[in-house]
Design a protein around this motif. Structure first.
Motif, mmCIF file in Angstrom:
data_model
loop_
_atom_site.group_PDB
_atom_site.id
_atom_site.type_symbol
_atom_site.label_atom_id
_atom_site.label_comp_id
_atom_site.label_asym_id
_atom_site.label_seq_id
_atom_site.Cartn_x
_atom_site.Cartn_y
_atom_site.Cartn_z
ATOM 1 N N ILE A 146 1.397 -1.625 -3.038
ATOM 2 C CA ILE A 146 1.728 -1.446 -1.614
ATOM 3 C C ILE A 146 2.080 0.009 -1.320
ATOM 4 O O ILE A 146 1.957 0.455 -0.179
ATOM 5 C CB ILE A 146 2.864 -2.378 -1.156
ATOM 6 N N ARG A 149 -1.070 1.907 -0.128
ATOM 7 C CA ARG A 149 -1.740 1.516 1.107
ATOM 8 C C ARG A 149 -1.693 2.642 2.138
ATOM 9 O O ARG A 149 -0.790 3.475 2.125
ATOM 10 C CB ARG A 149 -1.071 0.276 1.713
ATOM 11 N N GLU A 150 -2.659 2.613 3.024
ATOM 12 C CA GLU A 150 -2.671 3.601 4.108
ATOM 13 C C GLU A 150 -1.430 3.439 4.979
ATOM 14 O O GLU A 150 -0.857 4.419 5.454
ATOM 15 C CB GLU A 150 -3.940 3.432 4.945
ATOM 16 N N ALA A 152 1.575 2.324 4.016
ATOM 17 C CA ALA A 152 2.617 2.008 3.027
ATOM 18 C C ALA A 152 3.974 1.890 3.704
ATOM 19 O O ALA A 152 4.270 2.608 4.666
ATOM 20 C CB ALA A 152 2.665 3.101 1.965
#
Length: 282
Positions: A146, A149-150, A152
């Motif tokens: 996680i 992630r873009e 986050a």
């Protein structure tokens, strides 16, 4: 030749993964040995995963996806499979953690799970000698995705100074773990503070806890006991923990001072010197 074990795909994420792997392999007109040769593993391993006797890793799923041209079908199942290997009482928290937009945590004894190195996590999880240690470590590493992630989540961590000195897994493991914490020095979405011993009695003496915030769901306060977890969306519980966390942040060193302390402990106790950017010199 052993009898092929029939799986019920609805029995568990692991059974579903095995059934899908078999379906995709057979659709490609490959036997287990042939697929194994393509992705550099044994046909026996393919068989064990297809019959839900072994948990697939992410690299395994990614290699099969590439070999069979599945468009990432198996890789997308990996988080569900690995999450299912977590203790039942922790699975609900892991699902909430994956959806959170802001995570704040106070840790009394250990580096926060999302910031642990694989070796440190293995030492922590292996303390009770679980039979499925490899799967538990893989699940913890998967949780950390996680952070990549873009979108986050913002993570704010307050660590007791004791975390820096509690030698988990030996000197080299601790050296790498503290260096890993320092690697987040410039990360905008991860902030780390250290609560120094000099703080004396503090608002976290009752133990570690987490606070999760979401875009569209109520905030959650989470505490963990021995083989049990306690999530609560009760507004009074969340309010009380949030106030306690505010006090801990106020008593802790600043983010920059905390990084300097971690670097000092890394150098003085574990034998490495940290550069200003967080890298370490042997």
């Amino acid at each position: 030749m052993s009898t092929i074990r029939e799986l019920d795909p609805s029995a568990s994420p692991l059974d579903y993964f095995g059934a899908e792997l078999r379906r995709l392999r057979e659709a490609a007109n490959l036997n287990q040995k042939q697929l194994g040769a393509i992705i550099y593993c044994t046909g026996s391993l393919i068989g064990q995963i297809e019959t839900a006797r072994k948990v697939p890793t992410r690299p395994f799923a990614e290699r099969v996806d590439a070999a069979l041209g599945t468009g990432g079908a198996l890789s997308r199942l990996v988080p569900l499979v690995l999450r299912s290997q977590l203790p039942p009482w922790f699975q609900q928290y892991a699902e909430m953690e994956a959806r959170a937009t802001y995570i704040s945590t106070f840790q009394m004894q250990l580096a926060y799970g999302l910031l642990q190195t694989e070796e440190y996590a293995r030492a922590v999880l292996g303390a009770d000698w679980p039979r499925n240690l490899d799967e538990l470590v893989a699940a913890r590493m998967e949780r950390q995705r996680i952070l990549q992630r873009e979108n986050a989540p913002l993570i704010w961590v307050v660590l007791s100074e004791a975390v820096l000195y509690q030698e988990i897994g030996g000197r080299e493991v601790m050296r790498n773990q503290l260096a890993h914490l320092l690697s987040y020095r410039e990360a905008e979405w991860v902030q780390i503070q250290v609560l120094p011993f000099s703080a004396g009695a503090h608002a976290g003496l009752m133990g570690s806890f987490n606070l999760l915030r979401f875009d569209d769901d109520p905030d959650i306060a989470y505490t963990e006991g021995y083989e049990t977890g306690h999530p609560s969306a009760n507004p009074q519980d969340v309010k009380a923990r949030s106030l306690r966390y505010d006090h801990l942040q106020a008593a802790a060193l600043s983010v920059e001072e905390s990084a300097e302390l971690i670097a000092r402990v890394l150098e003085e106790r574990y034998g490495e010197q940290a550069e200003p950017g967080g890298r370490t010199l042997a």
